[in-house]
Write a protein that holds these residues in place. Sequence first.
Motif, mmCIF file in Angstrom:
data_model
loop_
_atom_site.group_PDB
_atom_site.id
_atom_site.type_symbol
_atom_site.label_atom_id
_atom_site.label_comp_id
_atom_site.label_asym_id
_atom_site.label_seq_id
_atom_site.Cartn_x
_atom_site.Cartn_y
_atom_site.Cartn_z
ATOM 1 N N GLN A 52 0.825 -1.204 0.000
ATOM 2 C CA GLN A 52 0.000 0.000 0.000
ATOM 3 C C GLN A 52 0.860 1.254 0.000
ATOM 4 O O GLN A 52 0.592 2.209 -0.734
ATOM 5 C CB GLN A 52 -0.916 0.003 1.221
ATOM 6 N N ALA A 53 1.912 1.279 0.822
ATOM 7 C CA ALA A 53 2.773 2.457 0.907
ATOM 8 C C ALA A 53 3.431 2.753 -0.429
ATOM 9 O O ALA A 53 3.495 3.911 -0.874
ATOM 10 C CB ALA A 53 3.832 2.255 1.997
ATOM 11 N N ALA A 54 3.928 1.722 -1.097
ATOM 12 C CA ALA A 54 4.574 1.922 -2.402
ATOM 13 C C ALA A 54 3.585 2.449 -3.424
ATOM 14 O O ALA A 54 3.878 3.391 -4.176
ATOM 15 C CB ALA A 54 5.180 0.602 -2.880
ATOM 16 N N SER A 55 2.386 1.859 -3.443
ATOM 17 C CA SER A 55 1.377 2.261 -4.422
ATOM 18 C C SER A 55 0.898 3.688 -4.191
ATOM 19 O O SER A 55 0.766 4.479 -5.133
ATOM 20 C CB SER A 55 0.190 1.291 -4.369
ATOM 21 N N VAL A 56 0.653 4.047 -2.923
ATOM 22 C CA VAL A 56 0.158 5.390 -2.611
ATOM 23 C C VAL A 56 1.196 6.447 -2.944
ATOM 24 O O VAL A 56 0.875 7.504 -3.510
ATOM 25 C CB VAL A 56 -0.251 5.486 -1.128
ATOM 26 N N LEU A 57 2.467 6.183 -2.615
ATOM 27 C CA LEU A 57 3.514 7.157 -2.905
ATOM 28 C C LEU A 57 3.608 7.431 -4.397
ATOM 29 O O LEU A 57 3.671 8.584 -4.830
ATOM 30 C CB LEU A 57 4.860 6.643 -2.380
ATOM 31 N N ILE A 105 -2.886 -7.821 -7.566
ATOM 32 C CA ILE A 105 -1.637 -8.022 -8.300
ATOM 33 C C ILE A 105 -1.843 -7.739 -9.780
ATOM 34 O O ILE A 105 -1.026 -7.073 -10.429
ATOM 35 C CB ILE A 105 -1.110 -9.454 -8.081
ATOM 36 N N GLY A 106 -2.953 -8.223 -10.328
ATOM 37 C CA GLY A 106 -3.248 -7.959 -11.733
ATOM 38 C C GLY A 106 -3.398 -6.484 -12.029
ATOM 39 O O GLY A 106 -2.912 -5.980 -13.047
ATOM 40 N N SER A 107 -4.060 -5.760 -11.113
ATOM 41 C CA SER A 107 -4.223 -4.317 -11.284
ATOM 42 C C SER A 107 -2.876 -3.606 -11.255
ATOM 43 O O SER A 107 -2.600 -2.731 -12.084
ATOM 44 C CB SER A 107 -5.135 -3.769 -10.184
ATOM 45 N N ASP A 108 -2.020 -3.979 -10.317
ATOM 46 C CA ASP A 108 -0.686 -3.363 -10.232
ATOM 47 C C ASP A 108 0.135 -3.628 -11.491
ATOM 48 O O ASP A 108 0.765 -2.714 -12.039
ATOM 49 C CB ASP A 108 0.067 -3.909 -9.012
ATOM 50 N N LEU A 109 0.134 -4.869 -11.963
ATOM 51 C CA LEU A 109 0.921 -5.207 -13.145
ATOM 52 C C LEU A 109 0.381 -4.507 -14.387
ATOM 53 O O LEU A 109 1.159 -4.057 -15.246
ATOM 54 C CB LEU A 109 0.938 -6.722 -13.347
ATOM 55 N N ALA A 124 1.459 -0.862 -14.199
ATOM 56 C CA ALA A 124 2.890 -0.747 -14.487
ATOM 57 C C ALA A 124 3.156 -0.882 -15.985
ATOM 58 O O ALA A 124 3.943 -0.114 -16.564
ATOM 59 C CB ALA A 124 3.665 -1.811 -13.704
ATOM 60 N N ALA A 125 2.503 -1.853 -16.644
ATOM 61 C CA ALA A 125 2.701 -2.060 -18.076
ATOM 62 C C ALA A 125 2.226 -0.846 -18.878
ATOM 63 O O ALA A 125 2.894 -0.411 -19.833
ATOM 64 C CB ALA A 125 1.955 -3.318 -18.526
ATOM 65 N N ILE A 126 1.081 -0.289 -18.502
ATOM 66 C CA ILE A 126 0.559 0.896 -19.188
ATOM 67 C C ILE A 126 1.535 2.064 -19.069
ATOM 68 O O ILE A 126 1.849 2.753 -20.046
ATOM 69 C CB ILE A 126 -0.819 1.289 -18.611
ATOM 70 N N PHE A 169 4.354 0.355 -8.604
ATOM 71 C CA PHE A 169 3.329 -0.660 -8.838
ATOM 72 C C PHE A 169 3.955 -2.054 -8.897
ATOM 73 O O PHE A 169 3.375 -3.031 -8.402
ATOM 74 C CB PHE A 169 2.573 -0.372 -10.133
ATOM 75 N N LEU A 170 5.136 -2.165 -9.506
ATOM 76 C CA LEU A 170 5.827 -3.458 -9.534
ATOM 77 C C LEU A 170 6.222 -3.887 -8.122
ATOM 78 O O LEU A 170 6.105 -5.067 -7.769
ATOM 79 C CB LEU A 170 7.063 -3.362 -10.434
ATOM 80 N N ALA A 171 6.684 -2.923 -7.309
ATOM 81 C CA ALA A 171 7.027 -3.240 -5.923
ATOM 82 C C ALA A 171 5.795 -3.691 -5.153
ATOM 83 O O ALA A 171 5.845 -4.653 -4.366
ATOM 84 C CB ALA A 171 7.656 -2.014 -5.256
ATOM 85 N N SER A 172 4.667 -3.009 -5.375
ATOM 86 C CA SER A 172 3.421 -3.387 -4.714
ATOM 87 C C SER A 172 3.019 -4.810 -5.079
ATOM 88 O O SER A 172 2.646 -5.614 -4.214
ATOM 89 C CB SER A 172 2.310 -2.398 -5.095
#
Length: 434
Positions: free
Chosen positions: A26-31, A86-90, A93-95, A186-189
Amino acid sequence: MTDGLAARLPLDLLRERNLRRLFCAQAASVLGSSMMPIALSFAVLEHGGGASGVGLVLGAQTAPLIVFLLAGGVLADRWGRRVTMIGSDLARAAIEITVVVILLTVGMPLGGFVAFAAALSVAAAFFHPAFHGFVPEVVSGKRLQEANALGSTLNSIGSLLGPAVAGALVAWTDPAWVIAIDAATFLASALFLAGVRTSSSATKASREDESFFRQLQHGWREFSSRTWLWSLLAYTSLASTFVLGPVMVLGIAFVGGKENGAAQWGTVMAAQGVGSLLGGFAGMRLRFRRPLLASVFCTFGLGAFAGLLAVRAPVYVLVLGSLLSGAGFALLHILWTSALQADVPSDAMSRVSAYDGVATVLSMTVGYWWAAPTADRVGASSLLWFGVVWTLASAAAMVALPQIRRSAPGTEKGGDGGMDGGITPEAREPSTAH
């Protein structure tokens, strides 16, 4: 001093491997996400989009949420929340990596930025309902409010740091590299989430037997059957439309002049971020016998802020009002989320929270849209005073509801949704589990 602070914060939650990884994700994604509006705005400007283009692109981040949040809630309950996140994060990141390559090579027209913002929004719509449903799979019972408060605090810190870091990076390098950093978060998340282990195979199996629309209807029944839930959501959504929207749209015109108005309003808004942080700390420590009733009064800070703007209070007083507003809404979110997770069945959690998300986004969009035209007709001060009156009158109506005055939802039941447990068995897995 440090020992005292540690005693007041539920940092022992982070000793649990699953929670630690979830909050790191969460912290990685929010930042990263809090850096995006600045990076995206300057990227549009650098490629000739202009101020109107910036507005169009930022608006494209909101509209898809209204449509896709419900789908995200259904599919998160159907596929499993961890897999969905995980799918949303990946996907995000790809986009973003694709867009970075385009920006650094051939450039991007305004239409491309709009499509980029919309695609990110669609992917995000699958993450948020899944996250709200995933927390009770990792922690339950008495510690739900503490976990939600810790998550809210991480959100506040990221929201404060992200724009500052983005502004410094944009001044130093190309905005595309800031977007690349967001992709890395996003990859870290996704990596952190991949290490979280829970057991939800039973509920997942039962969900797969139903059609998409059947599951959507089931989510609506769970939502509409709880008077406290839909009434409190209506209360907070209308507060966003009638009070928060006008405050955000009209506020800058009430602060300073052309020379320093923007800087002073920035200070006022920064106080709101600090207030959100304080509200998160309060949520970690305060316990309410009637949390729904307490959440009603959390909007009073916003009403006070609107009143201070209406009387054109000096900036240092507005800072206090903004701080109270931010603290109130942060605490409200913590109490609301904890009640939702305690009372709604775990297999419908993401769908129900998606209705919350749609109402929130829609109410804010309408609030931003109607404030300026209405102020032109009735006067800005009159509209802000209407917000103050609305805050008091709607709170009185909510207090009259027996369901709002009752004790914490979910106290009558045990198990994952109850209020009598601590860390779930799955969260107690040894760190060697795979």
